[in-house]
Every structure is written in C-alpha cells, then in structure tokens.
Design a protein around this motif. Structure first.
Motif, PDB file in Angstrom:
ATOM      1  N   GLN A   1       0.796  -1.235   0.000  1.00  6.81           N
ATOM      2  CA  GLN A   1       0.000   0.000   0.000  1.00  6.81           C
ATOM      3  C   GLN A   1       0.831   1.289   0.000  1.00  6.81           C
ATOM      4  N   PRO A   2       1.913   1.382   0.767  1.00  7.30           N
ATOM      5  CA  PRO A   2       2.681   2.639   0.761  1.00  7.30           C
ATOM      6  C   PRO A   2       3.298   2.975  -0.593  1.00  7.30           C
ATOM      7  N   TYR A   3       3.382   1.999  -1.484  1.00  6.03           N
ATOM      8  CA  TYR A   3       4.048   2.211  -2.776  1.00  6.03           C
ATOM      9  C   TYR A   3       3.053   2.472  -3.909  1.00  6.03           C
ATOM     10  N   VAL A   4       1.765   2.292  -3.635  1.00  4.95           N
ATOM     11  CA  VAL A   4       0.735   2.468  -4.658  1.00  4.95           C
ATOM     12  C   VAL A   4       0.364   3.943  -4.769  1.00  4.95           C
ATOM     13  N   PRO A   5       0.348   4.504  -5.978  1.00  4.96           N
ATOM     14  CA  PRO A   5      -0.005   5.914  -6.147  1.00  4.96           C
ATOM     15  C   PRO A   5      -1.441   6.207  -5.711  1.00  4.96           C
ATOM     16  N   PRO A   6      -1.781   7.465  -5.506  1.00  3.05           N
ATOM     17  CA  PRO A   6      -3.142   7.826  -5.077  1.00  3.05           C
ATOM     18  C   PRO A   6      -4.184   7.502  -6.140  1.00  3.05           C
ATOM     19  N   ALA A   7      -5.443   7.582  -5.738  1.00  2.00           N
ATOM     20  CA  ALA A   7      -6.552   7.214  -6.620  1.00  2.00           C
ATOM     21  C   ALA A   7      -6.609   8.044  -7.892  1.00  2.00           C
TER      22      ALA A   7
ATOM     23  N   ILE B   1       0.198 -12.966  -1.192  1.00  2.00           N
ATOM     24  CA  ILE B   1      -1.058 -12.591  -1.837  1.00  2.00           C
ATOM     25  C   ILE B   1      -1.627 -11.327  -1.206  1.00  2.00           C
ATOM     26  N   VAL B   2      -1.656 -11.294   0.122  1.00  2.00           N
ATOM     27  CA  VAL B   2      -2.202 -10.136   0.836  1.00  2.00           C
ATOM     28  C   VAL B   2      -1.308  -8.914   0.646  1.00  2.00           C
ATOM     29  N   ALA B   3       0.003  -9.119   0.706  1.00  2.00           N
ATOM     30  CA  ALA B   3       0.932  -7.995   0.551  1.00  2.00           C
ATOM     31  C   ALA B   3       0.790  -7.335  -0.810  1.00  2.00           C
TER      32      ALA B   3
ATOM     33  N   PRO C   1      -2.878  -4.632  -2.838  1.00  2.00           N
ATOM     34  CA  PRO C   1      -3.117  -3.235  -3.234  1.00  2.00           C
ATOM     35  C   PRO C   1      -2.842  -2.952  -4.709  1.00  2.00           C
ATOM     36  N   TRP C   2      -1.875  -3.651  -5.302  1.00  2.00           N
ATOM     37  CA  TRP C   2      -1.637  -3.457  -6.740  1.00  2.00           C
ATOM     38  C   TRP C   2      -2.811  -3.977  -7.554  1.00  2.00           C
ATOM     39  N   LEU C   3      -3.344  -5.123  -7.155  1.00  2.00           N
ATOM     40  CA  LEU C   3      -4.482  -5.705  -7.862  1.00  2.00           C
ATOM     41  C   LEU C   3      -5.706  -4.793  -7.733  1.00  2.00           C
ATOM     42  N   VAL C   4      -5.944  -4.282  -6.541  1.00  2.00           N
ATOM     43  CA  VAL C   4      -7.057  -3.357  -6.330  1.00  2.00           C
ATOM     44  C   VAL C   4      -6.880  -2.105  -7.187  1.00  2.00           C
TER      45      VAL C   4
ATOM     46  N   PRO D   1     -15.097 -13.298   0.658  1.00  2.00           N
ATOM     47  CA  PRO D   1     -15.478 -13.323   2.073  1.00  2.00           C
ATOM     48  C   PRO D   1     -15.469 -11.943   2.704  1.00  2.00           C
ATOM     49  N   ASN D   2     -14.617 -11.065   2.212  1.00  2.00           N
ATOM     50  CA  ASN D   2     -14.567  -9.676   2.685  1.00  2.00           C
ATOM     51  C   ASN D   2     -14.599  -8.742   1.474  1.00  2.00           C
ATOM     52  N   PRO D   3     -15.793  -8.484   0.932  1.00  2.00           N
ATOM     53  CA  PRO D   3     -15.879  -7.639  -0.266  1.00  2.00           C
ATOM     54  C   PRO D   3     -15.207  -6.282  -0.107  1.00  2.00           C
ATOM     55  N   GLY D   4     -15.139  -5.807   1.118  1.00  2.00           N
ATOM     56  CA  GLY D   4     -14.498  -4.515   1.362  1.00  2.00           C
ATOM     57  C   GLY D   4     -13.017  -4.494   1.058  1.00  2.00           C
ATOM     58  N   ASP D   5     -12.398  -5.686   0.911  1.00  2.00           N
ATOM     59  CA  ASP D   5     -10.989  -5.739   0.515  1.00  2.00           C
ATOM     60  C   ASP D   5     -10.797  -5.237  -0.910  1.00  2.00           C
ATOM     61  N   PHE D   6     -11.891  -5.230  -1.684  1.00  2.00           N
ATOM     62  CA  PHE D   6     -11.830  -4.818  -3.085  1.00  2.00           C
ATOM     63  C   PHE D   6     -12.849  -3.703  -3.336  1.00  2.00           C
ATOM     64  N   PRO D   7     -12.510  -2.471  -2.981  1.00  2.00           N
ATOM     65  CA  PRO D   7     -13.431  -1.351  -3.207  1.00  2.00           C
ATOM     66  C   PRO D   7     -13.434  -0.935  -4.677  1.00  2.00           C
ATOM     67  N   VAL D   8     -14.026  -1.796  -5.515  1.00  2.00           N
ATOM     68  CA  VAL D   8     -14.015  -1.605  -6.961  1.00  2.00           C
ATOM     69  C   VAL D   8     -15.425  -1.767  -7.509  1.00  2.00           C
ATOM     70  N   GLU D   9     -15.595  -1.433  -8.792  1.00  2.00           N
ATOM     71  CA  GLU D   9     -16.889  -1.570  -9.440  1.00  2.00           C
ATOM     72  C   GLU D   9     -17.307  -3.049  -9.485  1.00  2.00           C
ATOM     73  N   PRO D  10     -18.587  -3.365  -9.218  1.00  2.00           N
ATOM     74  CA  PRO D  10     -19.039  -4.763  -9.272  1.00  2.00           C
ATOM     75  C   PRO D  10     -18.854  -5.357 -10.664  1.00  2.00           C
ATOM     76  N   ALA D  11     -18.515  -6.627 -10.689  1.00  2.00           N
ATOM     77  CA  ALA D  11     -18.342  -7.364 -11.937  1.00  2.00           C
ATOM     78  C   ALA D  11     -18.803  -8.791 -11.703  1.00  2.00           C
ATOM     79  N   ARG D  12     -18.667  -9.623 -12.720  1.00  2.00           N
ATOM     80  CA  ARG D  12     -18.897 -11.056 -12.565  1.00  2.00           C
ATOM     81  C   ARG D  12     -17.557 -11.772 -12.696  1.00  2.00           C
ATOM     82  N   LEU D  13     -17.512 -12.966 -12.152  1.00  2.00           N
ATOM     83  CA  LEU D  13     -16.247 -13.692 -12.081  1.00  2.00           C
ATOM     84  C   LEU D  13     -16.452 -15.144 -12.475  1.00  2.00           C
ATOM     85  N   VAL D  14     -15.483 -15.690 -13.202  1.00  2.00           N
ATOM     86  CA  VAL D  14     -15.449 -17.107 -13.550  1.00  2.00           C
ATOM     87  C   VAL D  14     -14.079 -17.651 -13.133  1.00  2.00           C
ATOM     88  N   ALA D  15     -14.087 -18.755 -12.396  1.00  2.00           N
ATOM     89  CA  ALA D  15     -12.848 -19.420 -12.001  1.00  2.00           C
ATOM     90  C   ALA D  15     -12.596 -20.620 -12.899  1.00  2.00           C
ATOM     91  N   THR D  16     -11.342 -20.824 -13.246  1.00  2.00           N
ATOM     92  CA  THR D  16     -10.955 -21.981 -14.039  1.00  2.00           C
ATOM     93  C   THR D  16      -9.530 -22.370 -13.683  1.00  2.00           C
TER      94      THR D  16
END
Length: 221
Positions: free
Chosen positions: A11-17, A122-124, A127-130, A174-189
C-alpha cells in the motif's frame, strides 16, 4: 527461500486514486511490500487493453515472464491465447495480470524452480491488484488457478468445485471490502500451466475452453 510469515504490504508504494494506470504501472518497480522483490529480476505488472471487458488474473510471473517483464509470455501464456481464441473471445479487449507481481522461486543448481506464493504474499500484493481493478472496471474477471482464486475469493474457495460458474464479484469474496471496486462477474478456471502438466492435455485444454466459453456467452448476452 524461507517461508515469510509477515510482510509490510504494497500500500505505501501504490499511487493515489487520481493516478492513471500507466502511473500505477510506473510505480510498481519501487515496491518493497514483501521480500520477493529481492531475488526477482523485475516486477511483472499487468498488460493489455485499459478498457478491457475481461480481466484475467493468474498466480505470479514465471521464469520467462520474470526475464521479459511481461505476464503470460511463456508456454502457459501461449496456451492461454489458444484457449481464448478457441472460446471465441476477442483478445484485443483483454487485460492480463497476476495476483503476485514478483516471481517466487528456489534455486536448484542453475535452475529457478517455481514456488507457490504464500497467503502473506497474496495479501501484501493485493493493493496493486485493487489499483488495477479500480482503473480497469471490467465486466468479467477470470481467475486462473488456485492462487488467483484465493486472492480474489478467499483461501477456502476451491476452483475444482466452482469452475465455470458465473459469480458476482467482489460480492462473492469473504470480505468484499478488501476490493473497493466496481461490481463485476467472475469465472474461475484452471491455470493454463495445469493443462501443460496434465496427463491428458487434450481433455484438460477442452475443459479450460469450456470454462472460457461461459465468459464468451456472458459477454454476448
């Protein structure tokens, strides 16, 4: 490489919104959010259409990706492109990234052998993925393999039980708040590397294509 139990996180390395996707990408090489940056050749950030309708999320870069600095350019990437084409998905409107941006490996002689990232990594790296998702806003997210699934859907999610299903995301995390992003749909494979390791690669490839056809039909609906 020893197991890492804690990491400060990216998180400290990710630029602002207000930063653009290109600015986020440019900041990623400075990340020291976990120890994986030390032995890796370079960070491997996502690539593709900034207005992508579909975002693919894999595990981490492999040896070829680590050397070239681009995701999915090795054997698994070439197989994924074949599967995308076979499913009828337009590759021009895709974005491809990984849950973890540095290559985790161990040395065996002169060879660098892939090691699966820990939950700590993964957790560390989340923030880049978000940050990517906040700027991409895809309609559908495709998670490739168990590590990507854990990153977006939690450690209890099993790809083998739910592959090929359209799920709401991040609502299904399990914690949607970890991803404060626009809703989408997801497929796992499965990850395309699993096809390469399969005893019967033809059957495994056909299964991957079948899952991706779910995505193609959803896009066309």
């Amino acid at each position: 490489m020893p197991r890492t139990e804690t990491a400060p996180g990216a998180q400290p390395y990710v630029p602002p919104a207000s930063a653009s996707l290109d600015e986020v990408r440019a900041a990623a090489p400075n990340c020291r959010g976990c120890e994986l940056y030390e032995p890796a050749t370079q960070v491997v950030f996502g690539r593709g259409d900034a207005h992508a309708r579909v975002v693919f999320v894999g595990e981490q870069p492999g040896d070829v990706e680590d050397q070239r600095g681009l995701p999915f350019v090795g054997p698994a990437g070439h197989l994924l492109r074949r599967a995308v084409d076979a499913a009828g998905i337009d590759p021009a409107h895709l974005y491809i990234t990984n849950a973890v941006k540095h290559f985790r490996f161990e040395m065996r002689g002169k060879r660098r052998i892939h090691q699966t990232p820990d939950q700590t990594h993964i957790v560390a790296c989340r923030p880049w993925l978000v940050a990517e998702f906040a700027r991409l806003r895809p309609e559908i997210v495709v998670v490739l393999g168990a590590t990507a699934a854990k990153a977006l859907l939690g450690p209890s999610f099993r790809v083998t039980r739910s592959r090929g299903e359209l799920l709401p995301w991040p609502a299904s995390a399990p914690n949607p708040g970890d991803f404060p992003v626009e809703p989408a749909r997801l497929v796992a494979t499965i990850h395309p590397s699993a096809v390469l390791r399969a005893d019967n690669q033809e059957i495994a490839f056909d299964g991957l294509v079948a899952d991706l056809k779910v995505v193609a039909r959803a896009l066309a609906a």
